[in-house]
Design a protein around this motif. Sequence first.
Motif, PDB file in Angstrom:
ATOM      1  N   PHE A   5      -2.224  -4.317   0.921  1.00 58.05           N
ATOM      2  CA  PHE A   5      -0.899  -3.859   1.315  1.00 58.05           C
ATOM      3  C   PHE A   5      -0.921  -3.303   2.735  1.00 58.05           C
ATOM      4  O   PHE A   5      -1.888  -2.676   3.154  1.00 58.05           O
ATOM      5  CB  PHE A   5      -0.388  -2.770   0.357  1.00 58.05           C
ATOM      6  N   ILE A   6       0.163  -3.538   3.457  1.00 56.39           N
ATOM      7  CA  ILE A   6       0.339  -2.997   4.802  1.00 56.39           C
ATOM      8  C   ILE A   6       1.629  -2.202   4.823  1.00 56.39           C
ATOM      9  O   ILE A   6       2.675  -2.679   4.377  1.00 56.39           O
ATOM     10  CB  ILE A   6       0.417  -4.116   5.860  1.00 56.39           C
ATOM     11  N   ILE A   7       1.567  -0.981   5.345  1.00 53.22           N
ATOM     12  CA  ILE A   7       2.773  -0.173   5.503  1.00 53.22           C
ATOM     13  C   ILE A   7       3.019   0.014   6.990  1.00 53.22           C
ATOM     14  O   ILE A   7       2.207   0.616   7.704  1.00 53.22           O
ATOM     15  CB  ILE A   7       2.638   1.195   4.817  1.00 53.22           C
ATOM     16  N   PRO A  48      10.048   0.752   9.232  1.00 47.75           N
ATOM     17  CA  PRO A  48       9.416   1.148   7.964  1.00 47.75           C
ATOM     18  C   PRO A  48       9.542   0.062   6.914  1.00 47.75           C
ATOM     19  O   PRO A  48      10.639  -0.345   6.537  1.00 47.75           O
ATOM     20  CB  PRO A  48      10.209   2.405   7.569  1.00 47.75           C
ATOM     21  N   ARG A  49       8.407  -0.444   6.426  1.00 45.60           N
ATOM     22  CA  ARG A  49       8.416  -1.492   5.412  1.00 45.60           C
ATOM     23  C   ARG A  49       7.029  -1.636   4.805  1.00 45.60           C
ATOM     24  O   ARG A  49       6.031  -1.242   5.415  1.00 45.60           O
ATOM     25  CB  ARG A  49       8.866  -2.835   5.994  1.00 45.60           C
ATOM     26  N   VAL A  50       6.985  -2.193   3.608  1.00 43.80           N
ATOM     27  CA  VAL A  50       5.721  -2.515   2.942  1.00 43.80           C
ATOM     28  C   VAL A  50       5.560  -4.026   2.974  1.00 43.80           C
ATOM     29  O   VAL A  50       6.434  -4.767   2.516  1.00 43.80           O
ATOM     30  CB  VAL A  50       5.699  -2.012   1.484  1.00 43.80           C
ATOM     31  N   ILE A  67      11.404  -2.241  -5.632  1.00 45.08           N
ATOM     32  CA  ILE A  67      11.504  -0.932  -4.987  1.00 45.08           C
ATOM     33  C   ILE A  67      10.516   0.047  -5.617  1.00 45.08           C
ATOM     34  O   ILE A  67       9.833   0.812  -4.921  1.00 45.08           O
ATOM     35  CB  ILE A  67      12.942  -0.385  -5.085  1.00 45.08           C
ATOM     36  N   ALA A  68      10.403  -0.006  -6.941  1.00 46.69           N
ATOM     37  CA  ALA A  68       9.457   0.874  -7.636  1.00 46.69           C
ATOM     38  C   ALA A  68       8.017   0.584  -7.201  1.00 46.69           C
ATOM     39  O   ALA A  68       7.213   1.505  -7.021  1.00 46.69           O
ATOM     40  CB  ALA A  68       9.596   0.696  -9.147  1.00 46.69           C
ATOM     41  N   ASP A  69       7.681  -0.692  -7.028  1.00 44.56           N
ATOM     42  CA  ASP A  69       6.340  -1.070  -6.573  1.00 44.56           C
ATOM     43  C   ASP A  69       6.068  -0.528  -5.169  1.00 44.56           C
ATOM     44  O   ASP A  69       4.968  -0.045  -4.879  1.00 44.56           O
ATOM     45  CB  ASP A  69       6.185  -2.588  -6.574  1.00 44.56           C
ATOM     46  N   ARG A  70       7.064  -0.616  -4.305  1.00 44.76           N
ATOM     47  CA  ARG A  70       6.910  -0.131  -2.931  1.00 44.76           C
ATOM     48  C   ARG A  70       6.689   1.378  -2.900  1.00 44.76           C
ATOM     49  O   ARG A  70       5.853   1.882  -2.138  1.00 44.76           O
ATOM     50  CB  ARG A  70       8.131  -0.522  -2.103  1.00 44.76           C
ATOM     51  N   LYS A 128       2.956   6.029  -2.302  1.00 40.48           N
ATOM     52  CA  LYS A 128       2.321   7.202  -2.916  1.00 40.48           C
ATOM     53  C   LYS A 128       0.802   7.052  -2.934  1.00 40.48           C
ATOM     54  O   LYS A 128       0.062   8.008  -2.712  1.00 40.48           O
ATOM     55  CB  LYS A 128       2.842   7.395  -4.335  1.00 40.48           C
ATOM     56  N   LYS A 129       0.334   5.848  -3.221  1.00 38.24           N
ATOM     57  CA  LYS A 129      -1.110   5.598  -3.259  1.00 38.24           C
ATOM     58  C   LYS A 129      -1.718   5.804  -1.874  1.00 38.24           C
ATOM     59  O   LYS A 129      -2.797   6.394  -1.743  1.00 38.24           O
ATOM     60  CB  LYS A 129      -1.378   4.181  -3.758  1.00 38.24           C
TER      61      LYS A 129
END
Length: 201
Positions: free
Chosen positions: A45-47, A52-54, A62-65, A70-71
């Motif tokens: 994953f890249i943030i 701002p985006r995943v 949205i929940a996954d993002r 949080k991780k």
Amino acid sequence: MIVKRASPQNIVSKDEYLFSNEYQREINRTRLLKLHYVFCTAEGFIISIFPPRVISRKRLSIADRVYVVKKVISRKLLCNLKNETYTFAFDQWTEGYFHWLLDFLPKILIAQKELSDVSLMLPVKFRNILYQDSLKVLGIKNIYFFEENKTVFLRTLIYPHSTTPTGNYNPEIIIKLRNLFHEHFLSISLQAHKRIYVSRS
């Protein structure tokens, strides 16, 4: 690029509709994204901060993002604010032999075509001889390994999109990859080893 395929030799007429849309596919040119000030994880994953985006190969809800963010926040941060530009091409499937050869390595070939020098960023699990030997064939020397429970912050990152849609391949890239491996193993003397590749297919 337009890729054309012949129909299966054992196809029956009632199943034709299952294959007809795959006889001809357009393979778009792979894009290299140049991202600035990003957080990266060992899951692929890249943030991005601006905007701002995943970024992920897998479609995320949205929940996954929110879970990914949080991780990232919960992990120890490794900062790398030097001027090096790293290529980030792995995802959650890359560790598999098939995906390494036919998904990851083609992305590296694309990056090498566009960049004068490619420095890779990989989780430590890719220190395995299988991965390292194949990267040597491609001439990759600079690799930054990071622990899987860490998050890496980079100033500049190169992110190659998938070279083809799932289940498809770019013939030019695959042939080039085959030739690189063929020429490499012709040029060295090999000791006999017994290695078994087990496929789920």
